[in-house]
Design an enzyme around this catalytic site. Structure first.
Site, PDB file in Angstrom:
ATOM      1  N   HIS A   1       4.121  13.669 -11.053  1.00  0.00           N
ATOM      2  CA  HIS A   1       3.829  12.907  -9.840  1.00  0.00           C
ATOM      3  C   HIS A   1       3.721  13.872  -8.663  1.00  0.00           C
ATOM      4  O   HIS A   1       4.590  14.718  -8.461  1.00  0.00           O
ATOM      5  CB  HIS A   1       4.932  11.873  -9.575  1.00  0.00           C
ATOM      6  CG  HIS A   1       4.942  10.745 -10.554  1.00  0.00           C
ATOM      7  ND1 HIS A   1       3.948   9.802 -10.604  1.00  0.00           N
ATOM      8  CD2 HIS A   1       5.835  10.412 -11.528  1.00  0.00           C
ATOM      9  CE1 HIS A   1       4.212   8.928 -11.559  1.00  0.00           C
ATOM     10  NE2 HIS A   1       5.359   9.282 -12.144  1.00  0.00           N
TER      11      HIS A   1
ATOM     12  N   CYS B   1      -1.629  12.931  -8.821  1.00  0.00           N
ATOM     13  CA  CYS B   1      -2.294  12.372  -7.647  1.00  0.00           C
ATOM     14  C   CYS B   1      -2.521  13.470  -6.602  1.00  0.00           C
ATOM     15  O   CYS B   1      -1.667  14.344  -6.420  1.00  0.00           O
ATOM     16  CB  CYS B   1      -1.447  11.243  -7.050  1.00  0.00           C
ATOM     17  SG  CYS B   1      -1.180   9.844  -8.173  1.00  0.00           S
TER      18      CYS B   1
END
Length: 391
Positions: free
Chosen positions: A166, A208
């Site tokens: 992440h 991301c």
């Protein structure tokens, strides 16, 4: 009256022989150049991989599967376990929620167990930290760290660094407790370059806003690609009903799919083809790459320069053998013996030659055949010319 034609034939024959010698010399030089190009293609002599899954907890199952999928691919393409650093922040195979104990899958049919008998995890669980990751890159370990946990690279090493987890704008999280920034990674690469710890690096990140993680790089010979641009998310590919979570991300899935194409030899595929294979409609994000720090034409860089392994040799100067050298007597001084030893140790050493390439052998045989045909044609032409002068 009959002497002039014979003299002409002799002179013409000498000129033809000299021309044949020049042709043979040029052919030999061409063969040597082909051998040199084969041995030093890519200018690296060894490959390494650092594969990092930074996420904990069961719902991040796909991040562990991403790293294991890349791990399996680079092993199939020739990089041995001794040259792979695998860092997994959680042990999904032994998680009590796992319906398939001791196994990890990235496909719905459960035919391929990524966590098989031949998996060697170098850093697991709470060992996967920002500090340990930076120590692996820079080689600044404690004395008691084993060789299997060290990145033992040199200035002829190509390194694949793959990270998944992440992330956000210029950072990626470790263990959901700390994070590493793009500045930290850029400075680590700069230290590696100064310490001659790499030749080229391919930095891949599946998270991301992945492209922001390499915006601060400034060291040479680094090629980078991310699964998403700034402000974009990176999405999972599919979920598994029996496992209950997503099992692989889209970017990693299509990377593995590209390398596993059964109809194409991966050695014939270029890095540019890999980069252009990422499609927005399949990823749901824009894969972006950076190559301004990289010197080579991406069309001429094989995927296996980073995902595979090489067996090349460095070409050393010819060895000059010395004959009839008498050994020093026992009464000789130790200083003269040391001088002799130091001189002998400074002599160049012949490297092992690489295995011959079938295509190179065909070219050499064709070149020798062309030389023989030219010699035969030259002799025949000389005879015809002599006979025409006589009659």
């Amino acid at each position: 009256k009959m002497r002039l034609p014979w003299i002409t034939v002799i002179i013409f024959s000498i000129l033809l022989l000299e021309n044949v010698k020049l042709v043979e010399s040029a052919s030999k030089q061409q063969q040597q150049q082909q051998a040199h190009d084969f041995l030093l293609q890519g200018n690296h002599t060894n490959n390494w991989a650092v594969l990092v899954a930074t996420s904990r907890f069961w719902f991040n199952y796909r991040h562990i599967a991403n790293a294991l999928g890349i791990y399996r691919t680079v092993k199939q393409l020739g990089i041995p376990d001794s040259q792979i650093i695998l860092m997994l922040a959680d042990d999904m195979a032994c998680n009590p929620r796992n319906s398939f104990p001791g196994q990890i899958f990235n496909n719905e049919n459960h035919k391929l167990n990524l966590y098989g008998e031949n998996v060697e995890v170098d850093y697991r669980g709470y060992e996967v930290t920002v500090e340990n990751f930076l120590r692996v890159l820079t080689g600044r370990h404690e004395e008691d760290v084993s060789r299997s946990k060290r990145l033992l690279t040199d200035d002829r090493s190509n390194i694949l660094i793959f990270m998944t987890g992440h992330g956000g704008d210029e950072f990626i999280k470790f263990q959901d407790a700390e994070e590493i920034s793009s500045h930290d990674i850029a400075d680590a690469f700069a230290q590696m370059w100064e310490m001659r710890r790499y030749h080229e690096i391919l930095f891949m990140v599946d998270t991301c806003q992945a492209s922001t993680l390499y915006k601060r790089f400034y060291s040479p010979n680094i090629l980078a690609i991310g699964s998403s641009m700034k402000g974009e998310n990176s999405y999972s590919h599919h979920s598994d009903a029996e496992i209950g979570v997503a099992v692989i991300d889209r970017f990693t899935y299509y990377t593995l799919d590209f390398c596993a194409n059964p109809h194409v030899d991966p050695r014939q595929l270029s890095i540019l083809q890999l980069f252009k294979s990422y499609d927005y409609h399949r990823l749901g994000s824009h894969a972006e790459w950076r190559h301004d720090l990289y010197g080579r034409d991406l069309r001429k860089v094989p995927v296996t320069d980073f995902f595979g392994s090489v067996m090349r040799a460095e070409i050393s100067p010819p060895i000059t053998f010395l004959h009839n050298i008498s050994l020093p007597s026992s009464s000789s001084s130790s200083s003269s013996l040391d001088d002799t030893t130091s001189k002998q140790s400074s002599e160049p050493v012949l490297s092992l030659s690489a295995s011959s390439d079938p295509s190179t052998e065909k070219k050499q045989k064709r070149s020798m055949y062309n030389t023989e045909v030219m010699i035969g044609a030259s002799v025949l032409l000389a005879l015809v010319f002599g006979l025409s002068m006589l009659f």
